[in-house]
Design an enzyme around this catalytic site. Structure first.
Site, PDB file in Angstrom:
ATOM      1  N   CYS A 189      -0.958  -1.056  -3.142  1.00  0.00           N
ATOM      2  CA  CYS A 189      -2.191  -0.655  -3.812  1.00  0.00           C
ATOM      3  C   CYS A 189      -2.820  -1.870  -4.485  1.00  0.00           C
ATOM      4  CB  CYS A 189      -1.916   0.443  -4.834  1.00  0.00           C
ATOM      5  SG  CYS A 189      -3.431   0.894  -5.720  1.00  0.00           S
ATOM      6  N   HIS A 199       7.247 -12.563   2.624  1.00  0.00           N
ATOM      7  CA  HIS A 199       5.834 -12.438   3.022  1.00  0.00           C
ATOM      8  C   HIS A 199       5.398 -10.989   3.196  1.00  0.00           C
ATOM      9  CE1 HIS A 199       5.661 -16.851   4.701  1.00  0.00           C
ATOM     10  NE2 HIS A 199       5.630 -16.785   3.385  1.00  0.00           N
TER      11      HIS A 199
END
Ligand code: APR
Length: 234
Positions: A119, A111
């Site tokens: 980005c 996760h």
């Protein structure tokens, strides 16, 4: 435990393993995560709607890491990692860094990680330790679109190919400190069962999927995990 029959181990961890280090679990008694509804801080929609709130929320979680330490359960898994001669994969749903600070190496964060920035333009992930203001620029493509490297609800968890490969070869699957409320992680026990792995749950209370495990052991992770690791390494 029939140790001779076990070569390949997959361990899934959730927020419960870090609870005794002082990090809040997601589904506390009030249903809130550190005072927020999960959908207000942990979805792509929340990020688009209020980037300041979402970034600040994860900045606070990142800063909190400096105030906590790995506990006996993280340390026991690191010991297992160092000494287990067979295959091992520790899959954590946690975004804290307590497994690696304890010394675990065969570890995967499905996760995402608090200490990483992603980005949104080019997909590059980079280590990040400080606050992450919205519109920070990516060092690779220079676009001002860095965001917390967290897998939000509705996004695909990381490294699923590697995880399913390990599950399909597992002899033992252990789930530690997770409520079994979030898929795909909640379904790993069924994948492991389907290939004949022994399945054990360690949790403070029965989870949503307890009935799917061969065995459920109830108690705090700092007691149950060292006991299991001692038995495996005995
Ligand atoms: N020892 C063992 N288990 C514990 C302890 C403890 N000391 N303290 C709490 N638990 C158990 C709780 O009983 C609960 O079943 O840990 C579980 C934590 O459940 P959640 O808060 O739902 O956390 P988790 O299962 O990791 O959440 C899964 O949901 O919000 C998303 O992406 C987020 O990774 C997270 C995912």
């Amino acid at each position: 435990m029939q140790k001779d029959a076990i070569n390949s181990i997959v361990i899934l961890t959730g927020a419960g393993i870090s609870a005794e280090s002082g990090l809040a679990t997601f589904r506390g008694p009030d249903g809130l995560w550190e005072g927020h509804r999960v959908e207000d801080v942990c979805t792509p929609e929340a990020l688009a709607r209020d980037a300041v709130l979402v970034h600040r929320f994860y900045d606070e979680r990142r800063a909190k890491l400096a105030q906590v330490s790995p506990n006996a359960a993280h340390q026991a898994l690191a010991r297992l990692d160092a000494r287990w001669a067979g295959d091992l994969l520790i899959v954590t749903q946690n975004v804290d860094d307590l497994h690696e600070r304890a010394g675990a190496k065969r570890l995967l964060h499905m996760h995402g990680e608090l200490k990483s920035a992603l980005c949104a333009a080019c997909g590059e992930a980079a280590p990040w330790s400080d606050a992450l203001p919205p519109a920070s620029a990516c060092a690779r493509c220079n676009e001002p679109r860095l965001r917390p490297d967290i897998v939000f609800f509705g996004e695909m968890p990381y490294r699923m190919d590697r995880i399913y490969e390990a599950l399909e070869n597992a002899d033992l699957f252990v789930s530690i400190g997770t409520s079994g409320a979030v898929y795909p992680a909640a379904g790993f026990v069924q994948t492991a069962r389907a290939v004949g792995a022994r399945t054990i749950e360690l949790n403070l209370e029965p989870s949503a999927g307890s009935a799917l495990f061969d065995e459920t052991r109830l108690g705090p992770a700092t007691r149950l995990v060292p006991d299991l690791v001692d038995a495996l390494l005995a």
